[in-house]
Design a protein around this motif. Structure first.
Motif, PDB file in Angstrom:
ATOM      1  N   TYR A  65      44.207  31.878  53.721  1.00  0.00           N
ATOM      2  CA  TYR A  65      42.767  31.899  53.470  1.00  0.00           C
ATOM      3  C   TYR A  65      42.027  32.729  54.520  1.00  0.00           C
ATOM      4  O   TYR A  65      40.806  32.897  54.430  1.00  0.00           O
ATOM      5  CB  TYR A  65      42.205  30.479  53.470  1.00  0.00           C
ATOM      6  CG  TYR A  65      42.583  29.669  52.259  1.00  0.00           C
ATOM      7  CD1 TYR A  65      42.365  30.156  50.979  1.00  0.00           C
ATOM      8  CD2 TYR A  65      43.163  28.416  52.396  1.00  0.00           C
ATOM      9  CE1 TYR A  65      42.711  29.414  49.866  1.00  0.00           C
ATOM     10  CE2 TYR A  65      43.513  27.656  51.283  1.00  0.00           C
ATOM     11  CZ  TYR A  65      43.289  28.164  50.025  1.00  0.00           C
ATOM     12  OH  TYR A  65      43.629  27.426  48.921  1.00  0.00           O
ATOM     13  N   GLN A 231      35.730  35.576  52.688  1.00  0.00           N
ATOM     14  CA  GLN A 231      34.662  34.780  52.090  1.00  0.00           C
ATOM     15  C   GLN A 231      33.852  34.029  53.133  1.00  0.00           C
ATOM     16  O   GLN A 231      32.950  33.263  52.787  1.00  0.00           O
ATOM     17  CB  GLN A 231      35.240  33.782  51.072  1.00  0.00           C
ATOM     18  CG  GLN A 231      36.071  32.674  51.678  1.00  0.00           C
ATOM     19  CD  GLN A 231      37.519  33.087  51.924  1.00  0.00           C
ATOM     20  OE1 GLN A 231      37.850  34.264  51.952  1.00  0.00           O
ATOM     21  NE2 GLN A 231      38.376  32.110  52.113  1.00  0.00           N
ATOM     22  N   TRP A 235      33.748  28.746  54.389  1.00  0.00           N
ATOM     23  CA  TRP A 235      34.418  28.541  53.107  1.00  0.00           C
ATOM     24  C   TRP A 235      35.928  28.464  53.288  1.00  0.00           C
ATOM     25  O   TRP A 235      36.606  27.632  52.669  1.00  0.00           O
ATOM     26  CB  TRP A 235      34.065  29.677  52.144  1.00  0.00           C
ATOM     27  CG  TRP A 235      32.732  29.529  51.487  1.00  0.00           C
ATOM     28  CD1 TRP A 235      31.608  30.260  51.739  1.00  0.00           C
ATOM     29  CD2 TRP A 235      32.382  28.584  50.476  1.00  0.00           C
ATOM     30  NE1 TRP A 235      30.570  29.836  50.954  1.00  0.00           N
ATOM     31  CE2 TRP A 235      31.018  28.806  50.159  1.00  0.00           C
ATOM     32  CE3 TRP A 235      33.078  27.581  49.810  1.00  0.00           C
ATOM     33  CZ2 TRP A 235      30.340  28.058  49.192  1.00  0.00           C
ATOM     34  CZ3 TRP A 235      32.415  26.827  48.843  1.00  0.00           C
ATOM     35  CH2 TRP A 235      31.071  27.060  48.555  1.00  0.00           C
ATOM     36  N   PHE A 239      38.363  25.472  52.144  1.00  0.00           N
ATOM     37  CA  PHE A 239      39.503  25.694  51.259  1.00  0.00           C
ATOM     38  C   PHE A 239      40.774  25.119  51.882  1.00  0.00           C
ATOM     39  O   PHE A 239      41.619  24.551  51.192  1.00  0.00           O
ATOM     40  CB  PHE A 239      39.694  27.189  50.994  1.00  0.00           C
ATOM     41  CG  PHE A 239      38.554  27.832  50.242  1.00  0.00           C
ATOM     42  CD1 PHE A 239      37.647  27.060  49.528  1.00  0.00           C
ATOM     43  CD2 PHE A 239      38.391  29.203  50.258  1.00  0.00           C
ATOM     44  CE1 PHE A 239      36.591  27.647  48.841  1.00  0.00           C
ATOM     45  CE2 PHE A 239      37.343  29.796  49.575  1.00  0.00           C
ATOM     46  CZ  PHE A 239      36.443  29.022  48.868  1.00  0.00           C
ATOM     47  N   ARG A 473      35.511  29.471  43.872  1.00  0.00           N
ATOM     48  CA  ARG A 473      35.260  28.567  44.997  1.00  0.00           C
ATOM     49  C   ARG A 473      35.340  27.106  44.557  1.00  0.00           C
ATOM     50  O   ARG A 473      35.863  26.260  45.282  1.00  0.00           O
ATOM     51  CB  ARG A 473      33.892  28.880  45.607  1.00  0.00           C
ATOM     52  CG  ARG A 473      33.867  30.182  46.388  1.00  0.00           C
ATOM     53  CD  ARG A 473      32.497  30.469  46.968  1.00  0.00           C
ATOM     54  NE  ARG A 473      32.527  31.643  47.822  1.00  0.00           N
ATOM     55  CZ  ARG A 473      31.461  32.175  48.407  1.00  0.00           C
ATOM     56  NH1 ARG A 473      30.269  31.625  48.225  1.00  0.00           N
ATOM     57  NH2 ARG A 473      31.586  33.244  49.169  1.00  0.00           N
TER      58      ARG A 473
END
Length: 540
Positions: A65, A231, A235, A239, A473
């Motif tokens: 991520y 992102q 975020w 995640f 998302r």
């Protein structure tokens, strides 16, 4: 008739229950003599559940991520703490009422509707059992290869279309034999095997950590990289947290399958609140460090510890010292895969299968069926070629998270932990959990509303298509979003359309159930049996 009776599952001597379409030994509330789990036992359970290959490789998901190593560990800590709290919440009904997920689904979904969540859990467990078994087989192959170096390079005699090499197939078959033996151990006697597994895997993890750090003189390059989250770091952090909840949070849905064996109140709570986050975090940290050091040693990232052990043996040209280290380390991985498949799959799925046909399937028989299916699906093909299938399987949290929200809302808030236990074993309109033809229509809407916002991202992830960033998302936050929406919607629906008989509670009375099923007796005889059950028998 004789064959049907012969095929029925055994009944305890002098048992107060009888096998029928809703009841057998493994589905009734656990009687006192089978409540053997104490605080140390549940600590062992969560060490097995948290200290495993899945936790070891968690860092790979976090880093994908765009988080750096330090941020990934922070996400693991937050996610594992929430996992512990979820485990306490979902396991409370098992601790208090001594029933598991299979039976508790009846008051949530209705007596007939309960088959839906049970079948969904059976499907996912069969697939994951096969995949976890294949990984266990690879660990077994590494173990044998440490004893017999030639086994690691055995000539493959299988065609390429088989999707598996000869030595991997041999290792997988041996592992499944060991797994079949493990299934034969009843859950109330699992504490010692779990403790042995804890010792073995802990030795493996810290042994590999000491080797990696001493070889490279540090924690490796992953701890010196910057965050690259496209992102945004916030975020990416969320995640990471929800990806961990997708792995462990979905498993907490069936936590009552184990907490029902608690010897005393609050015995599972300490382990769920403390051991869960500690073991998951420590294992993930070790996994990141060893993988980071491995990049310096091997020139590539190797997240899977099974693959890492095989690479270590090759790196040292199968020297006696390397083979000895790999041998003892691989024992811990083999044991870990046996334990994690027992914790997450065989016991729970065995009970789920028992719920489908209680007269002919008990927990042990269901576990053996699971074992056969897990091998029969050729899991090595799923791992090697079916990336979309694995994506679908990993995304099943989309369907399980709303079920978790509904279960928590129904039990903790709507019913305030009060159940009519005897009605959970009565399959007619006389049961307060019969609802509408055996189905509780109230939970269907909350479940659908918890699933639909996640479907665009889920479908895009499977098909490789593009959707708006917002849908992606939401999908990445699947467990939190699905649980929260279904929880809130369940409260609203049940406030507008209250389920009948809220606040009523009683104990499970096997003699009462037995009297109701004995249709050959007269009304007076039935009343006499009921009076005997109520006045003279302590419910089990």
């Amino acid at each position: 008739m004789g064959l049907a009776q012969w095929l029925q599952v055994p009944i305890d001597e002098n048992a107060a229950y009888r096998n029928d379409v809703w009841t057998n030994r493994d589905l009734i509330p656990i009687p006192p003599e089978r409540r053997t789990w104490d605080v140390l036992g549940y600590l062992g359970y969560w060490v097995v559940g948290g200290a495993c290959i899945s936790a070891w490789t968690t860092g790979s998901t976090m880093l994908s991520y765009g988080l750096n190593a330090q941020e990934a560990i922070g996400a693991v800590v937050v996610g594992s703490v929430v996992t512990g709290l979820l485990a306490v919440s979902c396991g409370w009904m098992g601790e208090r009422h001594k029933i598991g997920f299979t039976v508790s689904s009846r008051f949530v979904w209705g007596m007939r509707g309960s088959y839906f969540p049970v079948l969904l859990r059976i499907f996912t467990a069969c697939c994951w059992t096969g995949i976890q078994g294949y990984w266990g087989g690879q660990a077994t192959r590494v173990l044998i290869g440490a004893i017999i170096p030639g086994f690691a390079h055995m000539k493959n005699t299988l065609p390429e279309s088989a999707g598996i090499a000869t030595n991997d197939l041999i290792g997988t078959l041996i592992w499944y034999i060991l797994f079949a033996v493990t299934i034969s151990i009843p859950p109330e006697r699992m504490q010692r095997p779990f403790f042995v597994t804890f010792v073995l895997f802990t030795g493996t993890a810290f042994g590999m950590l000491i080797w990696a750090v001493s070889t490279t003189g540090g924690a490796g390059p992953l701890f010196h990289t910057a965050s690259t989250a496209p992102q945004g770091r916030g975020w990416a952090f969320m995640f990471g947290v929800t990806s961990l909840l997708g792995s462990w949070g979905a498993g907490t849905l069936g936590q009552s399958d184990w907490t029902r064996y608690a010897k005393r109140s609050l015995a599972p709570t300490v382990s769920q609140v403390l051991a869960a986050p500690v073991t998951i975090t420590v294992t993930a940290l070790i996994g990141i460090i060893v993988t980071s050091c491995g990049q310096d040693i091997f020139g590539t990232l190797i997240w899977n510890p099974i693959t890492m052990l095989a690479a270590i043996q090759e790196h040292y040209d199968s020297s006696p010292r390397a083979r000895a280290g790999v041998f003892f380390a691989s024992i811990g991985l083999v044991a870990s895969q046996l334990a994690i498949n027992t914790v997450l799959n065989s016991v729970s799925t065995g009970m789920d299968m028992a719920g489908l046909a209680p007269q002919y399937i008990n927990m042990r028989r269901g576990g053996y069926v699971l074992c056969v299916i897990g091998l029969a699906i050729n899991p090595w093909r799923l791992v090697a070629t079916a990336n979309k299938f694995l994506t679908v399987l990993s995304g099943f949290g989309v369907f399980l998270a709303p079920m978790t929200g509904i279960l928590l809302a129904e039990y903790l808030v709507v019913r305030r932990q009060k159940l009519r236990m005897s009605h959970l074993y009565r399959g007619d309109a006389g049961s307060i959990y019969w609802y509408w033809h055996g189905f509780n229509w109230r939970v269907l809407g909350p479940w659908v509303l918890g699933v639909w916002p996640l479907m665009p991202g889920f479908v895009a992830g499977v098909s490789g298509g593009d959707v708006a960033v917002g849908w992606t998302r939401l999908f990445n936050l699947a467990f939190v979003v699905g649980l929260a929406i279904s929880f809130a919607c369940t409260l609203v629906v049940d406030w507008v359309f209250p389920p009948p008989h809220l606040g009523e509670e009683d104990e499970y009375d096997p003699f009462m159930a037995d009297a109701q099923l004995d249709v050959k007796g007269s009304k007076e005889e039935l009343d006499e049996k009921k009076d005997f059950a109520v006045d003279d028998v302590v419910p089990v």
